[in-house]
Design a protein around this motif. Structure first.
Motif, mmCIF file in Angstrom:
data_model
loop_
_atom_site.group_PDB
_atom_site.id
_atom_site.type_symbol
_atom_site.label_atom_id
_atom_site.label_comp_id
_atom_site.label_asym_id
_atom_site.label_seq_id
_atom_site.Cartn_x
_atom_site.Cartn_y
_atom_site.Cartn_z
ATOM 1 N N GLU A 47 -1.056 0.442 14.061
ATOM 2 C CA GLU A 47 -0.972 1.736 13.392
ATOM 3 C C GLU A 47 0.417 2.004 12.834
ATOM 4 O OE1 GLU A 47 -2.208 4.262 16.542
ATOM 5 O OE2 GLU A 47 -4.338 3.831 16.310
ATOM 6 N N PHE A 85 -8.763 -1.297 3.279
ATOM 7 C CA PHE A 85 -8.560 -2.043 4.514
ATOM 8 C C PHE A 85 -9.609 -1.657 5.547
ATOM 9 C CE2 PHE A 85 -6.709 -1.599 8.827
ATOM 10 C CZ PHE A 85 -6.654 -2.942 9.165
ATOM 11 N N GLU A 86 -9.880 -0.364 5.683
ATOM 12 C CA GLU A 86 -10.856 0.090 6.668
ATOM 13 C C GLU A 86 -12.248 -0.475 6.367
ATOM 14 O OE1 GLU A 86 -10.530 1.431 9.421
ATOM 15 O OE2 GLU A 86 -8.875 2.845 9.502
ATOM 16 N N HIS A 144 -5.161 1.708 2.338
ATOM 17 C CA HIS A 144 -5.710 1.789 3.686
ATOM 18 C C HIS A 144 -7.221 1.991 3.671
ATOM 19 C CE1 HIS A 144 -6.416 3.340 7.802
ATOM 20 N NE2 HIS A 144 -5.462 2.485 8.098
ATOM 21 N N GLU A 145 -7.740 2.735 2.719
ATOM 22 C CA GLU A 145 -9.188 2.954 2.660
ATOM 23 C C GLU A 145 -9.935 1.639 2.465
ATOM 24 O OE1 GLU A 145 -12.464 5.432 -0.033
ATOM 25 O OE2 GLU A 145 -10.335 6.034 -0.031
ATOM 26 N N GLN A 179 -0.825 -1.047 9.266
ATOM 27 C CA GLN A 179 -1.608 0.084 8.749
ATOM 28 C C GLN A 179 -0.710 1.111 8.053
ATOM 29 O OE1 GLN A 179 -4.891 1.677 11.218
ATOM 30 N NE2 GLN A 179 -4.326 0.096 12.710
ATOM 31 N N LEU A 192 -0.018 -0.275 4.618
ATOM 32 C CA LEU A 192 -1.162 -0.183 3.715
ATOM 33 C C LEU A 192 -1.403 1.250 3.252
ATOM 34 C CD1 LEU A 192 -3.488 -2.731 5.498
ATOM 35 C CD2 LEU A 192 -2.537 -2.976 3.203
ATOM 36 N N ARG A 193 -1.125 2.213 4.114
ATOM 37 C CA ARG A 193 -1.220 3.607 3.681
ATOM 38 C C ARG A 193 -0.200 3.888 2.579
ATOM 39 N NH1 ARG A 193 -4.458 6.544 7.107
ATOM 40 N NH2 ARG A 193 -4.728 5.678 9.206
#
Length: 402
Positions: free
Chosen positions: A68, A84-85, A81-82, A72, A75-76
């Protein structure tokens, strides 16, 4: 190509890199592509030089767990990040711990500890590539030398005889970085641990190792030896045979063995006495075996000031993979460097680079120590006992403990 989102309002804005008209990134791995993406979002599109012939030139290896506060977070900041999820596998965090007798000592599910979902290396690479203009990466560009020029510029010489000069060189070219000698005398040293790995491309329902790997990972630990397995998104399983051994000077990292049967015989001898169900995986591996000695940089490094050049990722701080932080720190390097380059309090590139390097080198001391501590947990004379004690001391909930 994925549409680029607008620059978040939280991004700092300045003209720190406005005069760096030629920015070159060495290496198209996670650090190189991440720093290229972050610069592109700020209006600077660098040229990325990658030695691979193309994005599909070779296997990128197994899976990565992104934390996190590391991968992460990066990526945010990249606006990815979206996506990635959509690709990430939370079940990839599941661990099965086993002794050399084939008995399960402990299982830990995905809810234990920090949320660190897995993503395959090849998926992460394409996620980052899709967020860049196609012309950003020059494929098949093998860097031979990086030479200082007057005024803080550098000349990058390629194996094909071509050269290009840059105002700013960001070296993300890994363990054999051509730029590293310009900033430090420290060099990666062999850790004393070697991996030999192979893949179960289509594991059958009767595979003992694949069944216990499940959707995550299997650690079978013995006396300074380990069989480590990891599930990939394509349902294959990568298997690492880890041993403490002298480095083989006749082989290079990543080299494929020509005689697979000889490797199998050697590993059967190395893991003699282990349960036959574990050793059966040797005959299930349906491709080449590869040699992978593990290296690491010192936890404490001293760098010389160098105008117009710095290092990120493995080029800066390669370490054994036992803390799961290599790619997380590489992506965090990219975030912190680009933030420094655009921070208004830094007067020029040199000051921004120096601030990034101080912060990064300080951050990496504890991370490198944790990496070697992780190696000692997995490869030691007591097998599974130290790792069990580690989980107990951490207060982890370990259903299935025996």
């Amino acid at each position: 190509m994925t549409e680029l989102p607008p620059v978040p309002s939280s991004f700092p804005s300045s003209e720190q890199v406005a005069r760096a008209s030629d920015v070159v990134v060495l290496g198209g791995g996670p650090a190189g592509l991440a720093v290229a993406r972050l610069l592109h979002l700020r209006g600077v599109t660098p040229r990325v030089l990658e030695r691979d012939a193309g994005p599909h030139a070779r296997s990128q290896g197994g899976s990565l767990d992104l934390g996190e506060r590391g991968g992460q977070l990066a990526l945010r900041e990249m606006g990815l990040h979206e996506r990635f999820e959509e690709l990430a596998r939370p079940l990839g965090q599941r661990l099965c711990l086993m002794g050399p007798d084939g008995e399960v000592r402990m299982t830990v599910d995905e809810e234990a500890g920090e949320y660190r979902p897995e993503i395959d290396r090849v998926q992460l690479r394409h996620l980052l590539l899709d967020a860049l203009p196609p012309e950003t990466v020059t494929w098949g560009a093998r860097v031979d030398e990086v030479t200082p020029l007057p005024g803080g510029r550098h000349r990058v010489s390629l194996a094909d005889g071509s050269r290009l000069d840059a105002d700013l060189v960001l070296a993300c070219d890994g363990i054999r970085s051509r730029a590293r000698p310009l900033v430090t005398a420290a060099r990666p040293a062999y850790s004393g641990i070697t991996f030999v790995h192979g893949d179960l491309r289509d594991p059958g329902p009767g595979s003992f190792v694949a069944r216990h790997t499940g959707e995550g990972i299997l650690h079978a630990l013995g006396d300074n030896r380990a069989i480590l397995a990891q599930r990939s998104a394509d349902r294959s399983v990568r298997v690492y045979f880890a041993i403490r051994a002298a480095e083989d000077p006749t082989r290079s990292q990543g080299e494929r063995f020509e005689d697979a049967d000889a490797v199998r015989d050697h590993l059967r001898g190395t893991f003699a006495g282990w349960h036959p169900d574990l050793l059966a995986v040797l005959d299930e591996i349906d491709g080449d075996f590869a040699y992978w000695p593990l290296y690491g940089m010192p936890a404490h490094q001293r760098w010389r000031p160098r105008s117009g050049l710095t290092l990120l990722g493995d080029a800066a701080h390669v370490m054994p993979p036992f803390s799961g932080e290599g790619v997380n720190m590489a992506l965090l390097d990219a975030v912190e460097l680009v933030r420094a380059l655009f921070a208004p309090e830094h007067r020029g590139l040199d000051e921004a680079i120096a601030a990034y390097e101080r912060s990064m080198l300080d951050r990496m001391v504890e991370v490198v120590h944790r990496s070697y501590a992780g190696a000692d947990l997995l490869l030691n004379p007591e097998g599974t006992a130290p790792l069990l004690k580690h989980f107990a001391a951490a207060g982890a909930s370990v259903p299935g403990e025996r």
